[in-house]
Design an enzyme around this catalytic site. Structure first.
Site, PDB file in Angstrom:
ATOM      1  N   HIS A 142      15.456 -19.047 -21.202  1.00 40.78           N
ATOM      2  CA  HIS A 142      14.313 -18.762 -20.087  1.00 40.78           C
ATOM      3  C   HIS A 142      12.962 -18.295 -21.430  1.00 40.78           C
ATOM      4  CE1 HIS A 142      16.916 -17.015 -17.178  1.00 40.78           C
ATOM      5  NE2 HIS A 142      17.904 -17.185 -18.832  1.00 40.78           N
ATOM      6  N   LEU A 143      12.638 -19.097 -20.595  1.00 44.54           N
ATOM      7  CA  LEU A 143      10.831 -19.267 -21.247  1.00 44.54           C
ATOM      8  C   LEU A 143       9.734 -18.028 -20.900  1.00 44.54           C
ATOM      9  CD1 LEU A 143      10.938 -22.534 -22.802  1.00 44.54           C
ATOM     10  CD2 LEU A 143      11.491 -20.804 -24.252  1.00 44.54           C
ATOM     11  N   ARG A 144       9.619 -17.669 -19.733  1.00 44.98           N
ATOM     12  CA  ARG A 144       9.231 -16.623 -18.967  1.00 44.98           C
ATOM     13  C   ARG A 144       7.679 -16.632 -18.780  1.00 44.98           C
ATOM     14  NH1 ARG A 144      13.322 -13.861 -18.492  1.00 44.98           N
ATOM     15  NH2 ARG A 144      14.218 -12.819 -20.106  1.00 44.98           N
ATOM     16  N   HIS A 157      24.585 -19.297 -11.808  1.00 41.32           N
ATOM     17  CA  HIS A 157      24.731 -18.172 -12.961  1.00 41.32           C
ATOM     18  C   HIS A 157      26.106 -17.010 -11.941  1.00 41.32           C
ATOM     19  CE1 HIS A 157      23.472 -14.364 -14.547  1.00 41.32           C
ATOM     20  NE2 HIS A 157      23.908 -14.267 -13.427  1.00 41.32           N
ATOM     21  N   HIS A 193      27.405 -18.971 -19.432  1.00 47.77           N
ATOM     22  CA  HIS A 193      28.233 -18.690 -19.958  1.00 47.77           C
ATOM     23  C   HIS A 193      28.860 -17.833 -19.394  1.00 47.77           C
ATOM     24  CE1 HIS A 193      25.756 -16.601 -16.332  1.00 47.77           C
ATOM     25  NE2 HIS A 193      24.414 -16.747 -17.383  1.00 47.77           N
ATOM     26  N   ASP A 207      20.879 -19.005 -24.062  1.00 46.05           N
ATOM     27  CA  ASP A 207      20.415 -17.399 -22.372  1.00 46.05           C
ATOM     28  C   ASP A 207      19.226 -17.120 -23.034  1.00 46.05           C
ATOM     29  OD1 ASP A 207      20.122 -16.559 -20.095  1.00 46.05           O
ATOM     30  OD2 ASP A 207      22.232 -15.632 -20.392  1.00 46.05           O
TER      31      ASP A 207
HETATM   32 ZN   LIG Z   1      20.348 -16.737 -17.401  1.00 45.42          ZN
END
Ligand SMILES: [Zn+2]
Length: 418
Positions: free
Chosen positions: A64-66, A181, A223, A296
């Protein structure tokens, strides 16, 4: 021409392990040679990797690089520097941004930003539904033409079965993975102030495997934490369903015996589980049921980690410690071999995401590689992270191995000594 000499190469895709010299020309691998073979080849630049291991650049399909929307948590610039420090040269970023990666304009804007700010490869993952809300599908074909390498509603589960089926139909049609997910929100919303149970994960895994089986699409499960999920995945693989899955470093290394799972700093999705589930996850890695390791990486500003369990944000800033955790807990503990770990962090993720010319140092492939000192140990200090997210459960723990240099297309993008 550049030459890397005296390093100990581990390249599982070529089944190579030993002292090899690597020749690089114009950002690609020109060849891998036994030292006596390359002795007479003159290079403009020679890099001595004595005492270091050489691995293909690591690949992470779940970060996640936001960007766009949360520069206080991470930017492309800070995130890519953190990735390089972790030894990563290729990552795929999830769509739960603000706005979401759910239309072509947002994705093309992000791609432009990546090309300007990132020193390594970052591939966007497109949303399955608009605003990852499970209410309306995105235009999958348009997103794929814009260059997304997978579709996912990561952060949220696509709760609408018909939308999920449509995603799998497009997965088959266009040849890209659906990354899920797996979290049944009808269950998890009842567990706001405590970790949610395993069943919330495994019921969605079973649904997605069934849809993948029915449509002939490609499924990658993010995950995994539940033994029941692993059983479903193992059976599906035996039946020939195109399904793969990932384990995170934190689910490999941590359990309720190691951290307090009610501590806000341990809060993550899916939750850290018990020693029993951790042991079964490692067994699934050994058996090949788990295909890859993915961090993650979920950076947050520390203020969002202060408060009660129910109030604080989920996730860990994990890209800078991912290799170290895998090496310490899996390889140093003699649970898997070093080549197996490297395979799970290089060629396997490349294959799942259909990435070309990466994941190995074959001739003609991109000269992406990492030099690692496996003898080094490091006490993890979150304040030394290059990521804006300092939220790590590994703060203060000692881990083995240290990335010394990372190269992308032949150029050094991280140097621990500078
Ligand atoms: Zn994630």
């Amino acid at each position: 021409m550049k030459k890397i000499v005296n390093g100990y190469l581990v390249d599982p895709a070529q089944k190579l392990e030993g002292y090899y010299d690597i020749l690089i020309e114009n950002s690609v691998v020109k060849g891998v040679f036994m030292p006596h073979e390359s002795k007479n080849i003159t290079a403009d630049e020679t890099l001595d990797a004595k005492g270091l291991y050489v691995f293909p650049g690591f690949i992470d399909l779940h970060v996640h690089l936001r960007t766009p929307g949360y520069p206080e948590k991470e930017t492309i610039e800070s995130g890519s520097r953190a990735c390089a420090k972790g030894g990563f040269t290729t990552v795929a970023c999830m769509p739960n941004t603000k706005p979401c990666l759910d239309d072509t304009l947002t994705i093309s804007t992000l791609k432009k930003q990546i090309s300007e700010e990132s020193a390594m490869a970052i591939y966007p993952i497109g949303a399955i539904t608009q605003a990852i809300s499970s209410k309306k599908l995105t235009d999958h074909e348009a997103l794929i033409k814009e260059g997304v390498i997978a579709l996912s509603d990561d952060g949220k589960t696509t709760m609408n079965d018909a939308f999920m089926k449509e995603a799998f139909i497009n997965s088959k049609k266009y040849g890209l993975p659906i990354i899920t997910h797996c979290e049944d929100h009808s269950v998890t919303e009842q567990y706001i102030n405590q970790p949610y149970p395993l069943e919330a994960e495994s019921t969605i895994v079973a649904r997605d495997v069934a849809l993948c089986r029915e449509t002939g699409g490609q499924l990658h499960i993010a995950h995994v934490s539940s033994p029941e999920s692993l059983k479903v995945i193992e059976k599906a693989k035996k039946d020939g369903v195109t399904v793969t899955c990932e384990a995170t470093p934190h689910h490999i290394a941590l359990s309720d015996q190691i951290v307090d799972i009610l501590d806000p700093m341990s809060k993550v999705n899916p939750p850290i589980r018990s020693e029993i589930e951790r042991a079964l996850l490692i067994e699934a890695i050994q058996k090949g049921v788990v295909d890859i390791i993915a961090s993650d990486h979920a950076p947050h500003e520390m203020a969002t980690k202060n408060g009660s369990y129910g109030e604080v944000t989920y996730g860990f800033s994990g890209i800078e410690t991912s290799f170290q955790v895998g090496y310490t807990h899996l390889v140093k503990n003699n649970l898997i071999s070093l080549p197996k770990l490297i395979e799970m962090m290089t060629i396997k993720p490349a294959q799942i995401a259909h990435l070309k010319n990466v994941g190995t140092l074959k001739t003609g492939y991109e000269a992406n590689f990492v030099l690692v000192d496996l003898e080094a140990t490091e006490k993890i200090d979150r304040d030394q992270f290059l990521s804006k997210g300092k939220n790590t459960p590994f703060h203060g723990m000692t881990l083995n191995g240290k990335v010394v240099k990372t190269f992308y297309k032949g150029n050094c993008i991280y140097d621990a000594l500078s």
